[in-house]
Design a protein around this motif. Structure first.
Motif, PDB file in Angstrom:
ATOM      1  N   ALA A 298       4.935 -35.506 -23.587  1.00 57.21           N
ATOM      2  CA  ALA A 298       5.443 -34.397 -22.774  1.00 57.21           C
ATOM      3  C   ALA A 298       5.960 -34.964 -21.462  1.00 57.21           C
ATOM      4  CB  ALA A 298       4.348 -33.368 -22.509  1.00 57.21           C
ATOM      5  N   ASP A 299       6.934 -34.282 -20.868  1.00 59.09           N
ATOM      6  CA  ASP A 299       7.415 -34.676 -19.550  1.00 59.09           C
ATOM      7  C   ASP A 299       6.388 -34.298 -18.493  1.00 59.09           C
ATOM      8  OD1 ASP A 299       9.796 -35.681 -20.547  1.00 59.09           O
ATOM      9  OD2 ASP A 299      10.839 -33.760 -20.361  1.00 59.09           O
ATOM     10  N   ASN A 300       6.475 -34.924 -17.319  1.00 62.07           N
ATOM     11  CA  ASN A 300       5.498 -34.667 -16.259  1.00 62.07           C
ATOM     12  C   ASN A 300       5.415 -33.202 -15.864  1.00 62.07           C
ATOM     13  OD1 ASN A 300       6.072 -37.582 -16.159  1.00 62.07           O
ATOM     14  ND2 ASN A 300       4.762 -37.567 -14.353  1.00 62.07           N
ATOM     15  N   ASP A 301       6.541 -32.494 -15.908  1.00 62.64           N
ATOM     16  CA  ASP A 301       6.547 -31.094 -15.498  1.00 62.64           C
ATOM     17  C   ASP A 301       6.336 -30.134 -16.667  1.00 62.64           C
ATOM     18  OD1 ASP A 301       8.926 -31.511 -16.793  1.00 62.64           O
ATOM     19  OD2 ASP A 301      10.211 -30.728 -15.201  1.00 62.64           O
ATOM     20  N   ALA A 302       5.843 -30.637 -17.784  1.00 63.85           N
ATOM     21  CA  ALA A 302       5.642 -29.793 -18.957  1.00 63.85           C
ATOM     22  C   ALA A 302       4.647 -28.677 -18.673  1.00 63.85           C
ATOM     23  CB  ALA A 302       5.151 -30.638 -20.133  1.00 63.85           C
ATOM     24  N   THR A 303       4.872 -27.522 -19.269  1.00 69.16           N
ATOM     25  CA  THR A 303       3.971 -26.384 -19.098  1.00 69.16           C
ATOM     26  C   THR A 303       2.883 -26.340 -20.158  1.00 69.16           C
ATOM     27  OG1 THR A 303       5.442 -24.965 -20.415  1.00 69.16           O
ATOM     28  CG2 THR A 303       5.795 -25.022 -18.020  1.00 69.16           C
ATOM     29  N   ASP A 304       2.887 -27.299 -21.075  1.00 69.97           N
ATOM     30  CA  ASP A 304       1.893 -27.287 -22.149  1.00 69.97           C
ATOM     31  C   ASP A 304       0.895 -28.434 -22.025  1.00 69.97           C
ATOM     32  OD1 ASP A 304       3.666 -29.299 -22.778  1.00 69.97           O
ATOM     33  OD2 ASP A 304       3.671 -28.894 -24.931  1.00 69.97           O
ATOM     34  N   ALA A 305       0.627 -28.875 -20.798  1.00 70.05           N
ATOM     35  CA  ALA A 305      -0.463 -29.827 -20.603  1.00 70.05           C
ATOM     36  C   ALA A 305      -1.750 -29.194 -21.125  1.00 70.05           C
ATOM     37  CB  ALA A 305      -0.611 -30.188 -19.134  1.00 70.05           C
ATOM     38  N   PRO A 306      -2.657 -29.974 -21.710  1.00 68.66           N
ATOM     39  CA  PRO A 306      -3.910 -29.377 -22.208  1.00 68.66           C
ATOM     40  C   PRO A 306      -4.621 -28.514 -21.175  1.00 68.66           C
ATOM     41  CG  PRO A 306      -3.702 -31.613 -23.009  1.00 68.66           C
ATOM     42  CD  PRO A 306      -2.548 -31.397 -22.072  1.00 68.66           C
ATOM     43  N   SER A 307      -4.662 -28.955 -19.914  1.00 64.30           N
ATOM     44  CA  SER A 307      -5.379 -28.204 -18.887  1.00 64.30           C
ATOM     45  C   SER A 307      -4.646 -26.936 -18.463  1.00 64.30           C
ATOM     46  CB  SER A 307      -5.626 -29.076 -17.655  1.00 64.30           C
ATOM     47  OG  SER A 307      -4.409 -29.392 -17.002  1.00 64.30           O
ATOM     48  N   ALA A 308      -3.439 -26.689 -19.001  1.00 59.66           N
ATOM     49  CA  ALA A 308      -2.718 -25.451 -18.719  1.00 59.66           C
ATOM     50  C   ALA A 308      -3.074 -24.355 -19.713  1.00 59.66           C
ATOM     51  CB  ALA A 308      -1.213 -25.704 -18.731  1.00 59.66           C
ATOM     52  N   GLY A 309      -3.845 -24.697 -20.755  1.00 55.94           N
ATOM     53  CA  GLY A 309      -4.271 -23.690 -21.727  1.00 55.94           C
ATOM     54  C   GLY A 309      -3.180 -23.261 -22.679  1.00 55.94           C
ATOM     55  N   ASN A 310      -2.163 -24.092 -22.839  1.00 59.19           N
ATOM     56  CA  ASN A 310      -1.030 -23.715 -23.680  1.00 59.19           C
ATOM     57  C   ASN A 310      -0.618 -24.857 -24.594  1.00 59.19           C
ATOM     58  OD1 ASN A 310       1.001 -21.887 -24.508  1.00 59.19           O
ATOM     59  ND2 ASN A 310       2.506 -22.851 -23.162  1.00 59.19           N
ATOM     60  N   ASN A 311      -1.586 -25.675 -24.996  1.00 59.05           N
ATOM     61  CA  ASN A 311      -1.296 -26.836 -25.824  1.00 59.05           C
ATOM     62  C   ASN A 311      -1.704 -26.575 -27.270  1.00 59.05           C
ATOM     63  OD1 ASN A 311      -2.147 -29.729 -26.971  1.00 59.05           O
ATOM     64  ND2 ASN A 311      -0.645 -30.025 -25.339  1.00 59.05           N
ATOM     65  N   VAL A 312      -0.960 -27.161 -28.199  1.00 53.17           N
ATOM     66  CA  VAL A 312      -1.238 -26.934 -29.618  1.00 53.17           C
ATOM     67  C   VAL A 312      -2.650 -27.352 -30.005  1.00 53.17           C
ATOM     68  CG1 VAL A 312      -0.368 -29.168 -30.391  1.00 53.17           C
ATOM     69  CG2 VAL A 312      -0.256 -27.202 -31.933  1.00 53.17           C
ATOM     70  N   LEU A 313      -3.236 -28.309 -29.282  1.00 58.37           N
ATOM     71  CA  LEU A 313      -4.578 -28.775 -29.636  1.00 58.37           C
ATOM     72  C   LEU A 313      -5.658 -27.742 -29.356  1.00 58.37           C
ATOM     73  CD1 LEU A 313      -4.414 -32.517 -28.562  1.00 58.37           C
ATOM     74  CD2 LEU A 313      -4.602 -31.616 -30.884  1.00 58.37           C
ATOM     75  N   THR A 314      -5.291 -26.631 -28.678  1.00 56.71           N
ATOM     76  CA  THR A 314      -6.274 -25.561 -28.551  1.00 56.71           C
ATOM     77  C   THR A 314      -6.625 -24.973 -29.912  1.00 56.71           C
ATOM     78  OG1 THR A 314      -4.526 -23.928 -28.130  1.00 56.71           O
ATOM     79  CG2 THR A 314      -5.573 -24.945 -26.215  1.00 56.71           C
ATOM     80  N   ILE A 315      -5.722 -25.059 -30.876  1.00 55.01           N
ATOM     81  CA  ILE A 315      -5.975 -24.456 -32.194  1.00 55.01           C
ATOM     82  C   ILE A 315      -7.075 -25.214 -32.930  1.00 55.01           C
ATOM     83  CG2 ILE A 315      -4.955 -23.835 -34.415  1.00 55.01           C
ATOM     84  CD1 ILE A 315      -2.254 -23.608 -32.881  1.00 55.01           C
ATOM     85  N   PRO A 316      -6.915 -26.519 -33.243  1.00 58.30           N
ATOM     86  CA  PRO A 316      -8.037 -27.223 -33.871  1.00 58.30           C
ATOM     87  C   PRO A 316      -9.238 -27.314 -32.945  1.00 58.30           C
ATOM     88  CG  PRO A 316      -6.328 -28.786 -33.245  1.00 58.30           C
ATOM     89  CD  PRO A 316      -5.743 -27.415 -33.059  1.00 58.30           C
ATOM     90  N   GLY A 317      -8.994 -27.309 -31.608  1.00 64.71           N
ATOM     91  CA  GLY A 317     -10.108 -27.396 -30.668  1.00 64.71           C
ATOM     92  C   GLY A 317     -11.012 -26.184 -30.726  1.00 64.71           C
ATOM     93  N   LEU A 318     -10.430 -24.993 -30.776  1.00 64.13           N
ATOM     94  CA  LEU A 318     -11.233 -23.778 -30.897  1.00 64.13           C
ATOM     95  C   LEU A 318     -11.979 -23.751 -32.225  1.00 64.13           C
ATOM     96  CD1 LEU A 318      -8.747 -21.192 -29.374  1.00 64.13           C
ATOM     97  CD2 LEU A 318     -11.011 -21.776 -28.465  1.00 64.13           C
ATOM     98  N   MET A 319     -11.335 -24.245 -33.259  1.00 66.80           N
ATOM     99  CA  MET A 319     -12.002 -24.270 -34.564  1.00 66.80           C
ATOM    100  C   MET A 319     -13.161 -25.264 -34.563  1.00 66.80           C
ATOM    101  SD  MET A 319      -8.625 -23.909 -36.974  1.00 66.80           S
ATOM    102  CE  MET A 319      -7.618 -22.412 -36.864  1.00 66.80           C
ATOM    103  N   ALA A 320     -12.981 -26.392 -33.875  1.00 66.50           N
ATOM    104  CA  ALA A 320     -14.074 -27.363 -33.763  1.00 66.50           C
ATOM    105  C   ALA A 320     -15.238 -26.749 -32.984  1.00 66.50           C
ATOM    106  CB  ALA A 320     -13.586 -28.633 -33.083  1.00 66.50           C
ATOM    107  N   ALA A 321     -14.926 -26.072 -31.865  1.00 67.29           N
ATOM    108  CA  ALA A 321     -15.983 -25.415 -31.094  1.00 67.29           C
ATOM    109  C   ALA A 321     -16.660 -24.346 -31.937  1.00 67.29           C
ATOM    110  CB  ALA A 321     -15.397 -24.812 -29.816  1.00 67.29           C
ATOM    111  N   GLY A 322     -15.865 -23.618 -32.705  1.00 68.19           N
ATOM    112  CA  GLY A 322     -16.432 -22.583 -33.568  1.00 68.19           C
ATOM    113  C   GLY A 322     -17.357 -23.132 -34.630  1.00 68.19           C
ATOM    114  N   ARG A 323     -17.191 -24.390 -34.963  1.00 70.04           N
ATOM    115  CA  ARG A 323     -18.066 -25.027 -35.952  1.00 70.04           C
ATOM    116  C   ARG A 323     -19.175 -25.850 -35.290  1.00 70.04           C
ATOM    117  NH1 ARG A 323     -15.044 -25.043 -41.168  1.00 70.04           N
ATOM    118  NH2 ARG A 323     -16.222 -26.842 -41.912  1.00 70.04           N
ATOM    119  N   GLY A 324     -19.328 -25.698 -33.959  1.00 67.39           N
ATOM    120  CA  GLY A 324     -20.472 -26.292 -33.282  1.00 67.39           C
ATOM    121  C   GLY A 324     -20.241 -27.659 -32.678  1.00 67.39           C
ATOM    122  N   HIS A 325     -18.996 -27.970 -32.275  1.00 71.31           N
ATOM    123  CA  HIS A 325     -18.667 -29.251 -31.665  1.00 71.31           C
ATOM    124  C   HIS A 325     -18.092 -29.023 -30.275  1.00 71.31           C
ATOM    125  CE1 HIS A 325     -18.848 -31.504 -35.601  1.00 71.31           C
ATOM    126  NE2 HIS A 325     -18.691 -30.261 -36.020  1.00 71.31           N
TER     127      HIS A 325
END
Length: 596
Positions: A298-325
């Motif tokens: 991503a470029d430095n000014d990207a709006t999808d940094a993980p800490s912006a809450g708009n990154n694709v990794l929130t999808i598997p991440g939420l599923m991992a948390a939902g399974r106890g990780h």
């Protein structure tokens, strides 16, 4: 004193992976939206790239040490060991009390730089242990490599230390009061999965319905939405039905890491943690396993940094948390709170250090806020640039007393040198080999520029962009690739080899780790031969893994064929595999708190 190598079953004996051009995921690379009358096949063809395209998806912050006039040091060539870069850099005056000390170098023979030591005020060597060490043969002769050490005990505040190679000083630095990975802050992070209703806490039912949320984002047509879900159940059954038992809470974490010179800097990242389960019980975080995700480019000014809450990794991440990780993703330097700094784009040692530091910070968060000690079990995943990040971080993660259980990587540029070398030769009109057979040559300039800029910022490389690229940045100048073919760009060749994994001296001792490598065969951005060679290298003795497998990317799937026909993005063959990789990853995550 000479380095001491560890051989613990949870540690890596040495190395440094990866570097080479990877994707820019901006509006120019994204696929155009199909017309509103698209049928069900079009709908799923949109959803898969919507997940996948995001996957490849400056100055300091005032914490770095003040500028210090460096003491005079000897030239960087000692006993045949030529330093390319040293961290902490010469003259840094407020380094961490527990710094990672890295020497990047070239040498005429293997092992010439092994006498790399830290000397304290008493002029005695400081006891150190090796985090990683890698060498790789250069085509022009000799080797390029790196060594990363860490002190066995905290250094003394306000004391000056020397770095020596071959008994001669190559740098000195002063020590401040901060520790690597120290937690700065943790705040609620509203996730933007539903653009109209961002929220930082989701129930287990919402996690189990994530694909429906994504479908509503992509189409308001009820028929298309239902058709989309039907097709997704066939192609991505574990993302559609992740079996979440827990809810999840999203946090933005900030923590201390090091900038290009080794000065302390604040970095950011995303943390997803399980909350109450389906029965309303509060999770027990003691002993809870962890998952690290690595973001795409991503470029430095990207709006999808993980800490912006708009990154694709929130999808598997939420599923991992939902399974106890416990799931977390570092922004890495240059995104999020450090967006004004240059990115360590495909620089293995810095990417690894920043990931290690976030692991330390996450553990500290749970100690401070939950009075809990997380478990040692760790899984690592990422695609494209994230695949590189996952592999690059393994040595540093292993140094943190974890048991690595799974490594899932996809589409990574694991052999930086061969990827760039083949591309430059193809630009010159020479016959294509396995590293450029499917390559889109139009994608080379922007990615080579990012790589070279990162080497200049983080590894002591020096170049003038106007001598390499056209004014619009869309071409590599013929004068440059001619110079490269004539063997006049050995400095770049050395940098590329420092960040290449296959064929290096890195050795892994991870007997419980299952390694899964994904790569679409005809990837036009990052050649799939990277993954072929990575698998071959990892399977060689004395490396030890539970297994190393090349996984399926469903090249012959009718859906994939449809997507490749409809989606006109130049990087579609690079990203289409990512949803399948994530589906397999969710499938393999155990649900914590239930019987196996």
């Amino acid at each position: 004193m000479p380095m001491h190598h560890s051989s613990s079953s949870r540690r890596l004996a040495s190395s440094d992976p990866v570097t080479a051009p990877t994707p820019r995921c901006d509006a120019q690379a994204s696929s155009p939206r199909p017309p509103q009358r698209r049928r069900a096949g079009w709908a799923l063809a949109l959803l898969l790239p919507a997940i996948a395209l995001t996957a490849c998806s400056g100055g300091g912050d005032g914490e770095g040490g003040k500028s210090v006039k460096p003491a005079e040091i000897v030239p960087p060539s000692v006993s045949g060991c030529r330093a390319l870069h040293v961290t902490p850099s010469n003259g840094v005056d407020r380094a961490f009390v527990d710094p990672l000390i890295t020497l990047t170098y070239t040498a005429p023979t293997a092992g010439a730089c092994n006498d790399f030591t830290l000397i304290g005020k008493s002029l005695s060597p400081v006891p150190m242990r090796t985090v990683s060490s890698s060498e790789r043969a250069l085509p022009q002769g000799g080797v390029a490599g790196h060594i990363t050490l860490m002190p066995q005990e905290a250094l003394t505040t306000d004391e000056t230390y020397e770095l020596r190679a071959g008994g001669k000083r190559i740098a000195w630095f002063g020590v401040g009061t901060l520790r690597r990975g120290s937690l700065v802050d943790a705040t609620d992070l509203p996730l933007k999965l539903d653009r109209d209703h961002p929220q930082s806490t989701l129930s287990h039912a919402q996690i189990n319905d994530l694909i429906d949320v994504l479908a509503r984002r992509e189409t308001r047509n009820a028929f298309e939405r239902e058709a989309l879900k039907v097709l997704a159940r066939l192609e991505l059954p574990h993302l559609v039905s992740p079996g979440a038992r827990y809810g999840a809470k999203a946090l933005k974490l900030t923590y201390r890491s090091a900038d290009a010179k080794g000065n302390p800097v604040t970095l950011s990242g995303m943390l997803l943690m399980p909350t109450q389960d389906a029965d309303g019980s509060r999770p027990n975080y003691n002993g809870m396993p962890m998952v690290i995700g690595h973001r795409g480019a991503a470029d430095n000014d990207a709006t999808d940094a993980p800490s912006a809450g708009n990154n694709v990794l929130t999808i598997p991440g939420l599923m991992a948390a939902g399974r106890g990780h416990v799931f977390f993703v570092p922004d890495l330097i240059g995104l999020g709170d450090s967006a004004k700094l240059p990115q360590s784009y495909l620089v293995a040692t810095d990417t690894a250090a920043q990931t290690q530091d976030m692991l330390i910070a996450v553990r500290e968060y749970f100690r401070q806020h939950e009075r809990a000690e997380l478990g040692r079990e760790l899984r690592v995943t990422g695609g494209s640039l994230g695949g590189f990040g996952a592999m690059a971080s393994l040595p540093n993660l292993a140094a943190e007393d974890v048991t690595i259980k799974q490594v899932s990587v996809g589409g990574g540029p694991f052999d930086s040198y061969r990827t760039a070398d083949s591309a430059l030769r193809a630009l010159a009109g020479l016959p294509r080999d396995d590293y450029s057979r499917y390559g889109n040559l139009d994608l080379i300039p922007q990615h080579l520029r990012r790589v070279m800029d990162a080497y200049q910022a983080y590894q002591g490389y020096s170049y003038k962009p106007e001598e390499v690229f056209s004014a619009d940045g869309k071409q590599v100048l013929p004068a440059f690739w001619k110079s490269y073919l004539e063997g006049k760009q050995n400095a770049l060749v050395a940098q590329l080899n420092v960040n290449s994994l296959p064929g290096s001296s890195q050795r892994y001792d991870l007997p419980e780790a299952r390694v899964q490598v994904y790569h679409f065969v005809s990837d036009a951005l990052i050649p799939s031969q990277n993954s072929v060679d990575l698998v071959t290298s990892l399977r060689q003795a004395p490396n030890r893994f539970a297994s190393v497998e090349r996984e399926r990317c469903h090249e012959n799937s009718e859906l994939v064929k449809l997507i490749l026909r409809i989606n006109k993005s130049p990087i579609r063959t690079h990203v289409v595999c990512f949803p399948y990789q994530m589906d397999d990853f969710v499938r393999d995550l155990p649900v914590i708190g239930t019987a196996d």
